[in-house]
Design a protein around this motif. Structure first.
Motif, PDB file in Angstrom:
ATOM      1  N   LYS A 110       0.836  -1.200   0.000  1.00  0.00           N
ATOM      2  CA  LYS A 110       0.000   0.000   0.000  1.00  0.00           C
ATOM      3  C   LYS A 110       0.876   1.258   0.000  1.00  0.00           C
ATOM      4  CE  LYS A 110      -4.286  -1.594   0.230  1.00  0.00           C
ATOM      5  NZ  LYS A 110      -5.314  -1.257  -0.793  1.00  0.00           N
ATOM      6  N   VAL A 111       1.961   1.215   0.779  1.00  0.00           N
ATOM      7  CA  VAL A 111       2.888   2.342   0.797  1.00  0.00           C
ATOM      8  C   VAL A 111       3.467   2.560  -0.593  1.00  0.00           C
ATOM      9  CG1 VAL A 111       5.111   3.159   1.673  1.00  0.00           C
ATOM     10  CG2 VAL A 111       3.437   2.144   3.246  1.00  0.00           C
ATOM     11  N   ALA A 112       3.863   1.464  -1.241  1.00  0.00           N
ATOM     12  CA  ALA A 112       4.427   1.566  -2.595  1.00  0.00           C
ATOM     13  C   ALA A 112       3.389   2.114  -3.580  1.00  0.00           C
ATOM     14  CB  ALA A 112       4.926   0.201  -3.050  1.00  0.00           C
ATOM     15  N   GLN A 113       2.159   1.633  -3.444  1.00  0.00           N
ATOM     16  CA  GLN A 113       1.086   2.068  -4.351  1.00  0.00           C
ATOM     17  C   GLN A 113       0.844   3.573  -4.237  1.00  0.00           C
ATOM     18  OE1 GLN A 113      -2.675   0.038  -3.704  1.00  0.00           O
ATOM     19  NE2 GLN A 113      -3.846   1.774  -4.528  1.00  0.00           N
ATOM     20  N   TYR A 114       0.717   4.068  -3.004  1.00  0.00           N
ATOM     21  CA  TYR A 114       0.393   5.482  -2.824  1.00  0.00           C
ATOM     22  C   TYR A 114       1.607   6.376  -3.038  1.00  0.00           C
ATOM     23  CZ  TYR A 114      -4.133   3.860  -1.243  1.00  0.00           C
ATOM     24  OH  TYR A 114      -5.374   3.265  -1.193  1.00  0.00           O
ATOM     25  N   THR A 115       2.791   5.823  -2.868  1.00  0.00           N
ATOM     26  CA  THR A 115       3.991   6.580  -3.219  1.00  0.00           C
ATOM     27  C   THR A 115       4.053   6.774  -4.728  1.00  0.00           C
ATOM     28  OG1 THR A 115       5.180   5.727  -1.277  1.00  0.00           O
ATOM     29  CG2 THR A 115       6.506   6.653  -3.059  1.00  0.00           C
ATOM     30  N   LEU A 173       0.930  10.355  -3.486  1.00  0.00           N
ATOM     31  CA  LEU A 173       0.217  10.727  -2.263  1.00  0.00           C
ATOM     32  C   LEU A 173       1.092  10.580  -1.023  1.00  0.00           C
ATOM     33  CD1 LEU A 173      -3.244   9.073  -3.035  1.00  0.00           C
ATOM     34  CD2 LEU A 173      -2.512  11.435  -3.455  1.00  0.00           C
ATOM     35  N   LEU A 174       2.129   9.743  -1.112  1.00  0.00           N
ATOM     36  CA  LEU A 174       3.116   9.576  -0.056  1.00  0.00           C
ATOM     37  C   LEU A 174       4.494   9.868  -0.630  1.00  0.00           C
ATOM     38  CD1 LEU A 174       2.003   6.141   1.514  1.00  0.00           C
ATOM     39  CD2 LEU A 174       1.388   8.424   2.330  1.00  0.00           C
ATOM     40  N   TRP A 175       5.470  10.089   0.239  1.00  0.00           N
ATOM     41  CA  TRP A 175       6.858  10.185  -0.196  1.00  0.00           C
ATOM     42  C   TRP A 175       7.732   9.340   0.722  1.00  0.00           C
ATOM     43  CZ3 TRP A 175       9.987  11.845   3.672  1.00  0.00           C
ATOM     44  CH2 TRP A 175       9.463  12.701   4.641  1.00  0.00           C
ATOM     45  N   GLN A 176       8.838   8.854   0.195  1.00  0.00           N
ATOM     46  CA  GLN A 176       9.792   8.075   0.961  1.00  0.00           C
ATOM     47  C   GLN A 176      11.206   8.544   0.638  1.00  0.00           C
ATOM     48  OE1 GLN A 176       8.263   3.976  -0.203  1.00  0.00           O
ATOM     49  NE2 GLN A 176       8.817   3.598   1.933  1.00  0.00           N
ATOM     50  N   VAL A 177      11.984   8.756   1.678  1.00  0.00           N
ATOM     51  CA  VAL A 177      13.403   9.042   1.534  1.00  0.00           C
ATOM     52  C   VAL A 177      14.127   8.141   2.516  1.00  0.00           C
ATOM     53  CG1 VAL A 177      15.238  10.762   1.691  1.00  0.00           C
ATOM     54  CG2 VAL A 177      12.967  11.433   0.862  1.00  0.00           C
ATOM     55  N   GLY A 178      14.758   7.082   2.004  1.00  0.00           N
ATOM     56  CA  GLY A 178      15.344   6.090   2.883  1.00  0.00           C
ATOM     57  C   GLY A 178      14.245   5.427   3.700  1.00  0.00           C
ATOM     58  N   ARG A 194      12.484   7.094   5.875  1.00  0.00           N
ATOM     59  CA  ARG A 194      11.562   8.154   6.278  1.00  0.00           C
ATOM     60  C   ARG A 194      10.351   8.164   5.360  1.00  0.00           C
ATOM     61  NH1 ARG A 194      12.604  11.287  10.256  1.00  0.00           N
ATOM     62  NH2 ARG A 194      11.144  12.966  10.704  1.00  0.00           N
ATOM     63  N   LEU A 195       9.177   8.258   5.955  1.00  0.00           N
ATOM     64  CA  LEU A 195       7.912   8.195   5.225  1.00  0.00           C
ATOM     65  C   LEU A 195       7.051   9.389   5.602  1.00  0.00           C
ATOM     66  CD1 LEU A 195       5.812   6.533   3.500  1.00  0.00           C
ATOM     67  CD2 LEU A 195       5.122   5.461   5.663  1.00  0.00           C
ATOM     68  N   GLY A 196       6.397   9.978   4.605  1.00  0.00           N
ATOM     69  CA  GLY A 196       5.515  11.096   4.884  1.00  0.00           C
ATOM     70  C   GLY A 196       4.389  11.198   3.874  1.00  0.00           C
ATOM     71  N   VAL A 197       3.452  12.065   4.178  1.00  0.00           N
ATOM     72  CA  VAL A 197       2.306  12.321   3.291  1.00  0.00           C
ATOM     73  C   VAL A 197       2.614  13.563   2.472  1.00  0.00           C
ATOM     74  CG1 VAL A 197      -0.170  12.800   3.189  1.00  0.00           C
ATOM     75  CG2 VAL A 197       0.735  11.275   4.962  1.00  0.00           C
ATOM     76  N   SER A 198       2.441  13.474   1.173  1.00  0.00           N
ATOM     77  CA  SER A 198       2.736  14.596   0.282  1.00  0.00           C
ATOM     78  C   SER A 198       1.646  15.652   0.374  1.00  0.00           C
ATOM     79  CB  SER A 198       2.847  14.102  -1.161  1.00  0.00           C
ATOM     80  OG  SER A 198       1.568  13.710  -1.630  1.00  0.00           O
ATOM     81  N   ALA A 199       1.911  16.788  -0.261  1.00  0.00           N
ATOM     82  CA  ALA A 199       0.913  17.855  -0.300  1.00  0.00           C
ATOM     83  C   ALA A 199      -0.365  17.365  -0.969  1.00  0.00           C
ATOM     84  CB  ALA A 199       1.472  19.064  -1.035  1.00  0.00           C
ATOM     85  N   ASP A 254      -6.862  10.936   6.365  1.00  0.00           N
ATOM     86  CA  ASP A 254      -7.555   9.909   7.152  1.00  0.00           C
ATOM     87  C   ASP A 254      -7.700   8.611   6.361  1.00  0.00           C
ATOM     88  OD1 ASP A 254      -7.749  11.650   9.258  1.00  0.00           O
ATOM     89  OD2 ASP A 254      -9.825  12.220   8.859  1.00  0.00           O
ATOM     90  N   GLY A 255      -8.058   8.729   5.092  1.00  0.00           N
ATOM     91  CA  GLY A 255      -8.188   7.543   4.257  1.00  0.00           C
ATOM     92  C   GLY A 255      -6.858   6.844   4.047  1.00  0.00           C
ATOM     93  N   LEU A 256      -5.793   7.621   3.844  1.00  0.00           N
ATOM     94  CA  LEU A 256      -4.466   7.034   3.664  1.00  0.00           C
ATOM     95  C   LEU A 256      -4.020   6.285   4.909  1.00  0.00           C
ATOM     96  CD1 LEU A 256      -2.608   9.917   1.806  1.00  0.00           C
ATOM     97  CD2 LEU A 256      -3.124   7.649   0.879  1.00  0.00           C
ATOM     98  N   LEU A 257      -4.240   6.872   6.066  1.00  0.00           N
ATOM     99  CA  LEU A 257      -3.843   6.216   7.305  1.00  0.00           C
ATOM    100  C   LEU A 257      -4.573   4.881   7.470  1.00  0.00           C
ATOM    101  CD1 LEU A 257      -3.762   9.248   9.781  1.00  0.00           C
ATOM    102  CD2 LEU A 257      -1.822   8.047   8.771  1.00  0.00           C
ATOM    103  N   ALA A 258      -5.848   4.868   7.138  1.00  0.00           N
ATOM    104  CA  ALA A 258      -6.616   3.618   7.238  1.00  0.00           C
ATOM    105  C   ALA A 258      -6.071   2.545   6.309  1.00  0.00           C
ATOM    106  CB  ALA A 258      -8.081   3.892   6.920  1.00  0.00           C
TER     107      ALA A 258
END
Length: 383
Positions: A341-346, A350-355, A357-362, A369-373
């Protein structure tokens, strides 16, 4: 050990129709009794959370600006005595922007408050009346000016995504807010919370909340305007100039320990979750009987702590370090988040990954809320 302290003052002059905080209206408040109870609760908490100096204190409520400045000073002196203060400690007090409370700003600053958070909520008189606020727009503007004269840092709150609110109306109000030059703004979409008067009004058909699509447009507008003005969102609803972020709330979002005293105050310390008695009278009775106001204290299991850390940390623009969470809670990364799911939304931006580190993009922030679920592992959610 806790490096932040939250002090809850539960009293308000009036309960706002959107508010689900632990706030109460009382005709009379015995300040001597409350001073004694809060001091006792603070001392009891300090025995559990000592060892490090405090980096932040936050007076929340309720309406803490209704506290006599002398009481604020006494509590701060005691906190410094039992914990000690970092040289750059941030001490914030929430305040209503009424002329009566603004008259106390000089004394509150002298007592040790160096940051104020004003509950302006709107710069429009009709909207303030609908929100049940007791101040007017001109009064709020005057309070902002007065606050700027007395406190090192000033933040204020606005509520948007109101029924019938258009991008044009919100844009004009937001421009007014930015013109004040404050280094921090908290901009919240109206949420209809269960148990509030607004929830009853919606159920009865008195008004309908703004639909999701229109609210999303206002959210996007808010992000764009604040970013352009040099106050980017460092958390979903909080905007600041770089270096002016609210240090106390960062303690929560980074899932660091904090102590909480006063009615209904929550705390996280040493792996325990604490909750004080909510009703003011019950809190006073508990302190009189046991020397503290704790109603509940429980040890959190590692999956619950990891879930809380994820849900809080992913609200931040900086995101969080999954490898750090793995080491901290002893839970493999694949049991913290769902990898595919992380790979899909990245891939979708919708998400970003650096090493690690994971975060939600603008682009993903409106869908948080939907992403967290989707991405938080089921094993954590169901724990």
């Amino acid at each position: 050990m806790a490096r932040a302290l939250y002090i809850h003052w539960p009293f308000c002059e009036k309960k706002c129709p959107y508010c689900d905080f632990n706030s109460h209206v009382r005709e009379r408040v015995d300040m001597e009794a409350w001073q004694a109870a809060l001091l006792a609760d603070m001392r009891a908490e300090a025995t559990q959370t000592g060892g490090e100096t405090l980096t932040s204190i936050f007076f929340g409520g309720g309406t803490p600006s209704l506290m006599p400045p002398r009481l604020v000073e006494v509590l701060l002196c005691e906190a410094q005595e039992v914990w000690g203060f970092d040289p750059n400690i941030e001490i914030t007090l929430e305040a209503n922007p009424s002329s009566v409370e603004a008259a106390n700003f000089a004394d509150l600053a002298a007592a040790g408050i160096n940051r104020v958070s004003l509950g302006v909520q709107s710069l429009d008189d009709d909207t303030l009346k609908w929100l049940g606020r007791l101040h007017g727009a001109d009064e709020a503007r005057a309070a902002l000016r007065t606050a700027g004269e007395h406190f090192e840092r000033v933040s204020f709150d606005l509520i948007y995504a109101l029924p019938g609110q258009t991008c044009q109306k919100w844009s004009a109000e937001l421009e007014q807010a930015l013109d004040f030059g404050s280094s921090h703004l908290s901009l919240y979409q109206l949420t209809i919370e269960p148990g509030t008067r607004f929830a009853t009004d919606v159920r009865r058909g008195a008004f309908a909340p703004l639909d999701d699509e229109e609210a999303a447009e206002l959210f996007a507008l808010t992000q764009q305007r604040t970013e352009a003005a040099g106050l980017p969102a460092y958390e979903t609803s909080n905007h600041a100039r770089p270096g002016e972020e609210g240090r106390h709330n960062l303690t929560y979002w980074r899932y660091q320990d904090y102590a909480g005293i006063g009615p209904g105050a929550h705390g996280r310390r040493g792996g325990f979750a604490t909750l004080r008695h909510k009703k003011p009278e019950n809190f006073l009775s508990a302190v009189a009987q046991r020397g503290h106001g704790v109603a509940e204290q429980r040890l959190l299991a590692a999956p619950e702590k990891a879930s809380e850390a994820l849900l809080m940390g992913l609200r931040l623009r900086e995101g969080l370090d999954i490898a750090h969470l793995e080491a901290r809670f002893g839970i493999p990364q694949t049991d913290l988040v769902v990898p595919h799911k992380v790979a899909q939304y990245t891939d979708q931006g919708l998400l970003w990954q650096v090493g690690s580190r994971l975060g939600v993009s603008a682009e993903g922030r409106p869908l948080l809320d939907g992403l967290l679920a989707e991405i938080v592992a089921d094993a954590l959610v169901t724990t």
